[in-house]
Design a protein around this motif. Sequence first.
Motif, PDB file in Angstrom:
ATOM      1  N   MET A  40    -105.502  49.485  30.592  1.00  0.00           N
ATOM      2  CA  MET A  40    -106.590  50.422  30.847  1.00  0.00           C
ATOM      3  C   MET A  40    -106.180  51.605  31.718  1.00  0.00           C
ATOM      4  SD  MET A  40    -109.277  49.289  29.246  1.00  0.00           S
ATOM      5  CE  MET A  40    -108.377  48.488  27.923  1.00  0.00           C
ATOM      6  N   THR A  41    -104.961  51.557  32.243  1.00  0.00           N
ATOM      7  CA  THR A  41    -104.576  52.588  33.208  1.00  0.00           C
ATOM      8  C   THR A  41    -103.348  53.396  32.796  1.00  0.00           C
ATOM      9  OG1 THR A  41    -103.275  50.932  34.428  1.00  0.00           O
ATOM     10  CG2 THR A  41    -105.560  51.320  35.145  1.00  0.00           C
ATOM     11  N   GLU A  42    -102.562  52.900  31.816  1.00  0.00           N
ATOM     12  CA  GLU A  42    -101.346  53.608  31.422  1.00  0.00           C
ATOM     13  C   GLU A  42    -101.220  53.648  29.899  1.00  0.00           C
ATOM     14  OE1 GLU A  42     -97.888  52.020  33.265  1.00  0.00           O
ATOM     15  OE2 GLU A  42     -98.745  51.995  35.286  1.00  0.00           O
ATOM     16  N   ASP A  43    -100.541  54.664  29.412  1.00  0.00           N
ATOM     17  CA  ASP A  43    -100.276  54.807  27.982  1.00  0.00           C
ATOM     18  C   ASP A  43     -98.979  54.075  27.655  1.00  0.00           C
ATOM     19  OD1 ASP A  43     -99.794  55.527  25.395  1.00  0.00           O
ATOM     20  OD2 ASP A  43     -99.709  57.688  25.755  1.00  0.00           O
ATOM     21  N   PRO A  44     -99.035  53.021  26.821  1.00  0.00           N
ATOM     22  CA  PRO A  44     -97.814  52.258  26.521  1.00  0.00           C
ATOM     23  C   PRO A  44     -96.792  53.023  25.700  1.00  0.00           C
ATOM     24  CG  PRO A  44     -99.618  51.535  25.131  1.00  0.00           C
ATOM     25  CD  PRO A  44    -100.213  52.483  26.132  1.00  0.00           C
ATOM     26  N   THR A  45     -97.183  54.166  25.128  1.00  0.00           N
ATOM     27  CA  THR A  45     -96.237  54.953  24.335  1.00  0.00           C
ATOM     28  C   THR A  45     -95.710  56.173  25.080  1.00  0.00           C
ATOM     29  OG1 THR A  45     -98.025  56.232  23.304  1.00  0.00           O
ATOM     30  CG2 THR A  45     -97.318  54.231  22.174  1.00  0.00           C
ATOM     31  N   ARG A 349    -113.728  42.904  31.758  1.00  0.00           N
ATOM     32  CA  ARG A 349    -112.353  43.380  31.699  1.00  0.00           C
ATOM     33  C   ARG A 349    -112.197  44.574  32.654  1.00  0.00           C
ATOM     34  NH1 ARG A 349    -107.714  45.242  32.235  1.00  0.00           N
ATOM     35  NH2 ARG A 349    -106.172  45.088  30.568  1.00  0.00           N
ATOM     36  N   PRO A 350    -112.170  44.302  33.975  1.00  0.00           N
ATOM     37  CA  PRO A 350    -111.972  45.403  34.932  1.00  0.00           C
ATOM     38  C   PRO A 350    -110.639  46.100  34.690  1.00  0.00           C
ATOM     39  CG  PRO A 350    -112.636  43.365  36.041  1.00  0.00           C
ATOM     40  CD  PRO A 350    -112.300  42.997  34.633  1.00  0.00           C
ATOM     41  N   ASN A 351    -110.544  47.333  35.104  1.00  0.00           N
ATOM     42  CA  ASN A 351    -109.317  48.099  34.874  1.00  0.00           C
ATOM     43  C   ASN A 351    -108.117  47.525  35.614  1.00  0.00           C
ATOM     44  OD1 ASN A 351    -110.721  49.833  33.229  1.00  0.00           O
ATOM     45  ND2 ASN A 351    -110.986  51.416  34.778  1.00  0.00           N
ATOM     46  N   ASP A 352    -108.358  46.806  36.734  1.00  0.00           N
ATOM     47  CA  ASP A 352    -107.250  46.223  37.497  1.00  0.00           C
ATOM     48  C   ASP A 352    -107.022  44.754  37.149  1.00  0.00           C
ATOM     49  OD1 ASP A 352    -109.566  45.208  38.585  1.00  0.00           O
ATOM     50  OD2 ASP A 352    -108.943  45.468  40.670  1.00  0.00           O
ATOM     51  N   PHE A 353    -107.595  44.316  36.041  1.00  0.00           N
ATOM     52  CA  PHE A 353    -107.467  42.926  35.601  1.00  0.00           C
ATOM     53  C   PHE A 353    -106.389  42.833  34.534  1.00  0.00           C
ATOM     54  CE2 PHE A 353    -108.571  39.936  32.194  1.00  0.00           C
ATOM     55  CZ  PHE A 353    -108.682  38.741  32.880  1.00  0.00           C
TER      56      PHE A 353
END
Length: 393
Positions: A40-45, A349-353
Amino acid sequence: MHSTLTATKWRISSIDILRGLVMIIMALDHVRDFFHISAMTEDPTNPATTTPILFFTRWITHYCAPVFVFLSGTSAFLSGQKKTKKELSAFLLKRGLFLIVLEIVVINFLIVFDPLYRFIGLQVIWAIGVSMVLLSLLIYLPIRVLFIIGIAMVVGHNMLDGFNYRNMEDIPLWYAFLHQQLFTTYGEGRFFAVLYPLIPWPGIMLLGYCMGTWFVKEFDPVKRKRLLLGWGSAAVIAFFFLRWLNVYGDLVPWTTQKDTTTTILSFFNVTKYPPSLLYCCMTLGPALLALIWLEKVKGKWSEIVMVYGRVPMFYYILHFFLIHMLCVVAFFATGRPLSDAASGNFAFRPNDFGFSLPVVYVVWIGVIAILYPICKWYNHYKSTHSQWWLAYL
């Protein structure tokens, strides 16, 4: 006669196997969305921040949507062999409208778990639904005309990139539906997103519909393999050549990065929303080549994979429900308070979870294993019953 029937059955099985493979791989991306710590916090690509294994985890799932849409067109053509054009048109129209409603009402709820529908997103099922509606109108045209329209949409739609809006607030809704992602509000505290702009998805389905002519029982299997090899190889070569030129075919050019590995990641990091020409070449080219190999595949694994490929919509709905429910279990198992349940993009599904990538793969394998007996039962039920609704699910 027996050999002809066997060959026909085997050719259709190869399509089911390929569809089953992409359905299995698709679940990996959705498990990552719900379970990976940085989903939820970073782009995997993003080559600057990702790792090769995380990039691959996301990249391999790029094959799912275009192959599924392409094979939906193929299946539409093959099902039309038992119908008149008028009957096929009516079926495609009704199923397309059904999928659009399914996306808005069911899929959105399963992803977000919000009965108030404070977020509505139009994703791949919406794109398939609209594509089927358009296909229902276009099937009266000659196959050659449909092929030209499909090629024009897939090859030419990146010409629209130059008309994209810099600020999302300026994007008209009609243009978002056609070619540029949009995130906006439709009321206080309510959000609407066009996650899958339409073009070129109907073109991909049209090309798949045209390929269906290669899979009828009267078609020479040697010629079919030659066509699959020629078009598949051409698409792969076009990808590498056009990507190397870095002039046309994708919204984001590749760039030299800090090292060779990340430069390679940048090279393969093509645009999915909407799928660029290079994205289509990178995914559909290998898919056509895979169909050649899958015609000769035998073994228990192919029979297992085929089960998922024969009930794709049933599987699609169930896998979102199962993944989200497992996320709810993990949420409470890790001691998160109920007050955190609504703090992220999805409920529970919190962003830090989240967890590490190996955990994501373990959960993915578990999801596939749990769904297998259910899909196998439904596949048997569908093949032995004739209720009207079975054709829609």
